[in-house]
Motif scaffolding. Sequence first.
Motif, PDB file in Angstrom:
ATOM      1  N   CYS B 537       0.820  -1.214   0.000  1.00 15.42           N
ATOM      2  CA  CYS B 537       0.000   0.000   0.000  1.00 15.42           C
ATOM      3  C   CYS B 537       0.848   1.255   0.000  1.00 15.42           C
ATOM      4  CB  CYS B 537      -0.923   0.020   1.214  1.00 15.42           C
ATOM      5  SG  CYS B 537      -2.208  -1.228   1.123  1.00 15.42           S
ATOM      6  N   VAL B 538       2.066   1.124   0.484  1.00 13.06           N
ATOM      7  CA  VAL B 538       2.965   2.278   0.533  1.00 13.06           C
ATOM      8  C   VAL B 538       3.748   2.330  -0.767  1.00 13.06           C
ATOM      9  CG1 VAL B 538       4.824   3.378   1.803  1.00 13.06           C
ATOM     10  CG2 VAL B 538       3.166   1.935   3.000  1.00 13.06           C
ATOM     11  N   GLN B 539       3.941   3.499  -1.266  1.00 17.16           N
ATOM     12  CA  GLN B 539       4.638   3.630  -2.553  1.00 17.16           C
ATOM     13  C   GLN B 539       6.024   3.023  -2.502  1.00 17.16           C
ATOM     14  OE1 GLN B 539       5.958   7.506  -3.841  1.00 17.16           O
ATOM     15  NE2 GLN B 539       5.201   7.112  -5.890  1.00 17.16           N
ATOM     16  N   LYS B 540       6.691   3.270  -1.388  1.00 14.35           N
ATOM     17  CA  LYS B 540       8.037   2.743  -1.290  1.00 14.35           C
ATOM     18  C   LYS B 540       8.026   1.218  -1.237  1.00 14.35           C
ATOM     19  CE  LYS B 540      12.481   3.883   0.595  1.00 14.35           C
ATOM     20  NZ  LYS B 540      13.272   4.714   1.464  1.00 14.35           N
ATOM     21  N   GLY B 541       6.964   0.691  -0.649  1.00  4.29           N
ATOM     22  CA  GLY B 541       6.842  -0.765  -0.629  1.00  4.29           C
ATOM     23  C   GLY B 541       6.712  -1.319  -2.032  1.00  4.29           C
ATOM     24  N   LYS B 542       5.991  -0.600  -2.857  1.00  4.00           N
ATOM     25  CA  LYS B 542       5.859  -1.037  -4.250  1.00  4.00           C
ATOM     26  C   LYS B 542       7.218  -0.954  -4.937  1.00  4.00           C
ATOM     27  CE  LYS B 542       1.069   0.493  -4.784  1.00  4.00           C
ATOM     28  NZ  LYS B 542       0.818   1.655  -3.932  1.00  4.00           N
ATOM     29  N   LYS B 543       7.900   0.119  -4.654  1.00  3.43           N
ATOM     30  CA  LYS B 543       9.235   0.270  -5.266  1.00  3.43           C
ATOM     31  C   LYS B 543      10.149  -0.856  -4.830  1.00  3.43           C
ATOM     32  CE  LYS B 543       9.512   5.271  -5.756  1.00  3.43           C
ATOM     33  NZ  LYS B 543      10.085   6.477  -5.151  1.00  3.43           N
ATOM     34  N   LEU B 544      10.048  -1.151  -3.560  1.00  3.71           N
ATOM     35  CA  LEU B 544      10.870  -2.227  -3.016  1.00  3.71           C
ATOM     36  C   LEU B 544      10.592  -3.531  -3.746  1.00  3.71           C
ATOM     37  CD1 LEU B 544      12.662  -3.420  -0.669  1.00  3.71           C
ATOM     38  CD2 LEU B 544      10.542  -3.722   0.572  1.00  3.71           C
ATOM     39  N   HIS B 566      -4.378 -11.576  -6.970  1.00  3.44           N
ATOM     40  CA  HIS B 566      -5.457 -11.992  -6.089  1.00  3.44           C
ATOM     41  C   HIS B 566      -6.065 -10.814  -5.358  1.00  3.44           C
ATOM     42  CE1 HIS B 566      -7.572 -14.816  -3.410  1.00  3.44           C
ATOM     43  NE2 HIS B 566      -7.250 -13.976  -2.430  1.00  3.44           N
ATOM     44  N   HIS B 567      -5.220  -9.945  -4.932  1.00  4.65           N
ATOM     45  CA  HIS B 567      -5.701  -8.804  -4.163  1.00  4.65           C
ATOM     46  C   HIS B 567      -5.782  -7.541  -4.999  1.00  4.65           C
ATOM     47  CE1 HIS B 567      -5.434 -10.922  -0.290  1.00  4.65           C
ATOM     48  NE2 HIS B 567      -4.338 -11.458  -0.762  1.00  4.65           N
ATOM     49  N   LEU B 568      -5.829  -7.733  -6.259  1.00  7.28           N
ATOM     50  CA  LEU B 568      -5.806  -6.577  -7.163  1.00  7.28           C
ATOM     51  C   LEU B 568      -6.846  -5.498  -6.854  1.00  7.28           C
ATOM     52  CD1 LEU B 568      -4.155  -5.549  -9.517  1.00  7.28           C
ATOM     53  CD2 LEU B 568      -5.780  -6.601 -11.064  1.00  7.28           C
ATOM     54  N   PRO B 569      -8.084  -5.888  -6.623  1.00  4.30           N
ATOM     55  CA  PRO B 569      -9.057  -4.828  -6.320  1.00  4.30           C
ATOM     56  C   PRO B 569      -8.669  -4.007  -5.118  1.00  4.30           C
ATOM     57  CG  PRO B 569     -10.165  -6.919  -6.731  1.00  4.30           C
ATOM     58  CD  PRO B 569      -8.712  -7.212  -6.684  1.00  4.30           C
ATOM     59  N   PHE B 570      -8.205  -4.715  -4.088  1.00  3.23           N
ATOM     60  CA  PHE B 570      -7.779  -4.026  -2.866  1.00  3.23           C
ATOM     61  C   PHE B 570      -6.651  -3.045  -3.163  1.00  3.23           C
ATOM     62  CE2 PHE B 570      -6.772  -3.256   1.433  1.00  3.23           C
ATOM     63  CZ  PHE B 570      -5.406  -3.407   1.602  1.00  3.23           C
ATOM     64  N   LEU B 571      -5.696  -3.541  -3.902  1.00  2.00           N
ATOM     65  CA  LEU B 571      -4.538  -2.691  -4.205  1.00  2.00           C
ATOM     66  C   LEU B 571      -4.921  -1.504  -5.070  1.00  2.00           C
ATOM     67  CD1 LEU B 571      -1.840  -5.423  -4.851  1.00  2.00           C
ATOM     68  CD2 LEU B 571      -1.913  -3.831  -2.955  1.00  2.00           C
ATOM     69  N   MET B 572      -5.808  -1.767  -5.982  1.00  2.00           N
ATOM     70  CA  MET B 572      -6.204  -0.677  -6.872  1.00  2.00           C
ATOM     71  C   MET B 572      -6.934   0.403  -6.095  1.00  2.00           C
ATOM     72  SD  MET B 572      -7.136  -2.409 -10.537  1.00  2.00           S
ATOM     73  CE  MET B 572      -8.488  -3.412  -9.978  1.00  2.00           C
ATOM     74  N   LYS B 573      -7.736  -0.055  -5.171  1.00  2.00           N
ATOM     75  CA  LYS B 573      -8.470   0.912  -4.368  1.00  2.00           C
ATOM     76  C   LYS B 573      -7.511   1.756  -3.543  1.00  2.00           C
ATOM     77  CE  LYS B 573     -10.809  -0.238  -0.707  1.00  2.00           C
ATOM     78  NZ  LYS B 573     -11.761  -0.935   0.191  1.00  2.00           N
ATOM     79  N   LYS B 574      -6.533   1.085  -2.971  1.00  2.00           N
ATOM     80  CA  LYS B 574      -5.594   1.801  -2.108  1.00  2.00           C
ATOM     81  C   LYS B 574      -4.679   2.728  -2.885  1.00  2.00           C
ATOM     82  CE  LYS B 574      -6.342   0.314   2.078  1.00  2.00           C
ATOM     83  NZ  LYS B 574      -6.517   1.180   3.222  1.00  2.00           N
ATOM     84  N   ASP B 575      -4.620   2.464  -4.167  1.00  2.00           N
ATOM     85  CA  ASP B 575      -3.662   3.211  -4.962  1.00  2.00           C
ATOM     86  C   ASP B 575      -4.246   4.464  -5.583  1.00  2.00           C
ATOM     87  OD1 ASP B 575      -1.794   2.896  -7.934  1.00  2.00           O
ATOM     88  OD2 ASP B 575      -1.006   3.344  -5.945  1.00  2.00           O
ATOM     89  N   VAL B 576      -5.444   4.762  -5.237  1.00  2.00           N
ATOM     90  CA  VAL B 576      -6.116   5.885  -5.896  1.00  2.00           C
ATOM     91  C   VAL B 576      -5.313   7.176  -5.744  1.00  2.00           C
ATOM     92  CG1 VAL B 576      -8.146   7.365  -5.747  1.00  2.00           C
ATOM     93  CG2 VAL B 576      -8.412   4.898  -5.761  1.00  2.00           C
ATOM     94  N   LEU B 577      -4.795   7.390  -4.542  1.00  2.00           N
ATOM     95  CA  LEU B 577      -4.065   8.634  -4.299  1.00  2.00           C
ATOM     96  C   LEU B 577      -2.677   8.608  -4.921  1.00  2.00           C
ATOM     97  CD1 LEU B 577      -4.976   9.173  -0.592  1.00  2.00           C
ATOM     98  CD2 LEU B 577      -5.558  10.694  -2.478  1.00  2.00           C
ATOM     99  N   ASP B 578      -1.989   7.522  -4.617  1.00  2.00           N
ATOM    100  CA  ASP B 578      -0.582   7.432  -5.010  1.00  2.00           C
ATOM    101  C   ASP B 578      -0.384   7.290  -6.491  1.00  2.00           C
ATOM    102  OD1 ASP B 578       1.069   5.703  -2.277  1.00  2.00           O
ATOM    103  OD2 ASP B 578       0.869   7.816  -2.810  1.00  2.00           O
ATOM    104  N   GLU B 579      -1.198   6.397  -7.037  1.00  2.00           N
ATOM    105  CA  GLU B 579      -1.057   5.992  -8.444  1.00  2.00           C
ATOM    106  C   GLU B 579       0.341   5.493  -8.730  1.00  2.00           C
ATOM    107  OE1 GLU B 579      -2.463   8.927 -11.129  1.00  2.00           O
ATOM    108  OE2 GLU B 579      -4.377   9.118 -10.095  1.00  2.00           O
ATOM    109  N   SER B 580       0.812   4.667  -7.842  1.00  2.00           N
ATOM    110  CA  SER B 580       2.167   4.173  -8.012  1.00  2.00           C
ATOM    111  C   SER B 580       2.205   2.700  -8.411  1.00  2.00           C
ATOM    112  CB  SER B 580       2.944   4.360  -6.711  1.00  2.00           C
ATOM    113  OG  SER B 580       2.201   3.816  -5.640  1.00  2.00           O
ATOM    114  N   LEU B 581       1.037   2.104  -8.616  1.00  2.00           N
ATOM    115  CA  LEU B 581       1.043   0.704  -9.058  1.00  2.00           C
ATOM    116  C   LEU B 581       1.789   0.494 -10.359  1.00  2.00           C
ATOM    117  CD1 LEU B 581      -2.453  -0.835  -8.198  1.00  2.00           C
ATOM    118  CD2 LEU B 581      -0.214  -1.701  -7.550  1.00  2.00           C
ATOM    119  N   PRO B 582       1.686   1.408 -11.292  1.00  2.00           N
ATOM    120  CA  PRO B 582       2.430   1.203 -12.536  1.00  2.00           C
ATOM    121  C   PRO B 582       3.915   0.921 -12.334  1.00  2.00           C
ATOM    122  CG  PRO B 582       0.901   2.991 -12.839  1.00  2.00           C
ATOM    123  CD  PRO B 582       0.767   2.560 -11.430  1.00  2.00           C
TER     124      PRO B 582
END
Lengths: 133, 721
Positions: B537-544, B566-582
């Motif tokens: 959920c944290v941007q840095k975690g995604k980077k990691l 599996h948890h894609l919906p959850f992650l997408m929801k949490k990423d609304v602000l950050d938009e760092s999933l890409p």
Amino acid sequence: MNYMPGTASLIQDIDKKHLVLLRDGRTLIGYLRSIDQFANLVLHQTVERIHVGKKYGDIPRGIFVVRGENVVLLGEIDLEKESDTPLQQVSIEEILEEQRVEQQAKQESEKLKVQALKERGLCVPRADTLDEY
Amino acid sequence: MAEGGEPVIIEDYLLLEDAPLLEEMAEEDEELDLYNEMTFGIEQDCTEEDTSKPPMPPEMSPELAKAVAEETEAGEDLGPEAAEELEEPQEEGAMEMEQLGSELEEELGTEDQEEDQEPCEEPNDLGDPAVMRAVQSKPTLESQDSAVLDSRIGACWADFGKEDVLAMDPTVWGSWPGSIPPPHVLEDKAIVQVLERPPPSTSVALDFLGSPVQRGYRGSPRLKRPDIRLVPPKSFPQRFLRQQSPLVPRSPCSPRPFAPPRRPPLLFTSNQTTGYASPTRFQPMPPNISRPPRPLAMHFGPMSPSLDPALFFSPSASGQLNLSVPSHLTQLHPQHQRILTQRQQQSISSKKLWSPKVDPYAGLMTSKEKDWVIKVEMIQLQSENTDDDYYYQTYYHRLEHKQAEEELLGGRNKQEPPKLVTPFIQKVETYNSVVRIAGSLGQVAVSTCYSPRRAIDAVHHALVEEATGSHRLRALHKIEKLFLQLLEVEEMQRKMSLAAEEQEQKSQDAERIYQALKIRACSSEEEAEDEFLQLLCVQKGKKLTARLLPHLSPEQAEKILLTITHHLPFLMKKDVLDESLPLLYSPLNKVVGRMTFSKLIEVLQEMSRPLPESPELPVTMALKNQFGISLLYSLLSHGERLLSSDMPLEPRSGDFEMWTDTVFLVARELSQVPKASLVEPLFLPSNLLSLFCRYLDKQTVVHLEAKMECSPLPSEAAMLC
């Protein structure tokens, strides 16, 4: 002369007049007297300058020791060009009053914004809360 | 008190609080008298001294006058008083020093007492006033110890702006009677010793700001060639700059005008021929400035036995003054002197136009301190790890590339980029925080710049995760910890020539990080409880995670992909602000590209799994999210690639059905989702349409094509539909 190519150092800036912007938004102007490896600064004959619109006011503060991590940026002031500025200097009382008015206006507009967003079901976290960690 | 009209040697410069012209004139007159007397042997009436002064031992000679207490007295009292003071006994001299108070620093007083005061030997009753005497007598305060001068400088420093002092100079510099030491003086061993002392080897240069004391000390006049040259005002700064060490930055010149001391002329031999001012010989500054100039520091070195040839001091001093007028070397008539100095003053005053007003607070940071800071900065630059200073490294790489290019194009000689010469400092790799000396009780505090003080062996044992209650904080902390480990892994990776054991080490480290992530794929647990997801959920975690993926084994990477999907919906929801999933798209894309068909199906299954909370399928939700749609397309594209290739797929039973079902599902959702909410993917694979062609009718394909804004199929492919 940069005897350390590829590097930047504040050594060359010693004893020159500087404008320092701090993380809390304050603007200090003073003579840079001493530094260290953390870019902690010693400012002499420091003046805190408050800007509101086109006006500014100076509050003399004396000697400042600024911890390096709190500096956003700093730059040398050209003493010749220092005076030709379109800004108008006013008294301290006046500028403080202007600042107060400006803060108030900002707060009110922020409040309205948050209220409007809340009504629409959005909750925008304020940027400063992220710093709390 | 020396009676008998001893010629009073007007003492060295005086710091008068005010220097009324009258006083100057009076002094000048006195000088004139002196000069005349000396030159022509005219008896001079001794002006009545201040009787308040304590009586002096008769044997003291007046010649070596001390520069004491002048600042409080009028100029006319100078001469006689100086003589008196000179003759004062040592303690009184010291006392008088104290009286000076603010002008002189304390050390000066003590120092004075420490100084050798030669006992007066010669009686002072020689008739001839012109005779210079008393080398053995108590040396001038100033001559003994340029601390006095220093104090003068200090006083000047404090009295910034007193241009009057400058005005004083000419008079001070006036003809020094008898600049040639008389023969009998030279018989004095002490003097000769002093005079013959080798010239100073240390430099004068940077210290102009602050330690004329030091300069004063080490310099000594050359006996044979009293070559003291005074730099004319203009050339002074230039020379100084030229000879500056590269290490030391230019400090603002502070040509504080102050009157140089008048030295007893005894120090000059008779064979001195130069009666002309010549610029001071500036010695180049040593590359490493060990001595910091200290403006007001009293620096006492070895004292001269008798006369301190403080004369040597004057060149530098006068250099500072920008006086091109020679000192006691010349035997200018005072009036001539005056004219010269007047001219000088004019030039100096005209100089004031361009030079900024001298800053009295400048030089707070001494050059020693500056060097230290520079040294520390240079040490920081010395690093094997390229991560440490990105900008510095990049700058150099670019510079080198540019030069290499230039070299190729221009064919010029290879220009070496200016390398930063860092001082070789042994970096302490390991820091022993606590040093135990054998046989001692307790520990010794070891401080380095890396860790200022660690007096006791207190190690932080508390586990941070337990301490902090907040999930988020824990997650953040964990991310930071793992990131550091990841950086180490990457560092190892970067060292291209990895030996076998190093690779092993690297994979072990990567494994460790992976384990720490505690990935539980496809867990049905509450997402808030899943640590890995919290990290994501944290941007840095995604980077990691994104940076970690290349270092993991395929199974581990696939597991991560599975979890994310599996948890894609959850992650997408949490990423609304950050938009760092890409961030994750690129590494996951690579992972997808390596997957087997079965695994692919497994992943796709996750996307078509209906969600308990929402009527929407993950697929549908994915279509509205940039990362989601990109991932989906990537999966489909890979499947299509696998199918259209000749590779044996080894599918499990039910895989193909699953596959076709998924394709249909996606196609349906795509056509149903309004165009407006369809998000453009990060990358649109080209084989999607051919995939759809395989299973769907042409109309649908065309429709989808429009939706997806694909480039239209080439004609052969279209024919398949």
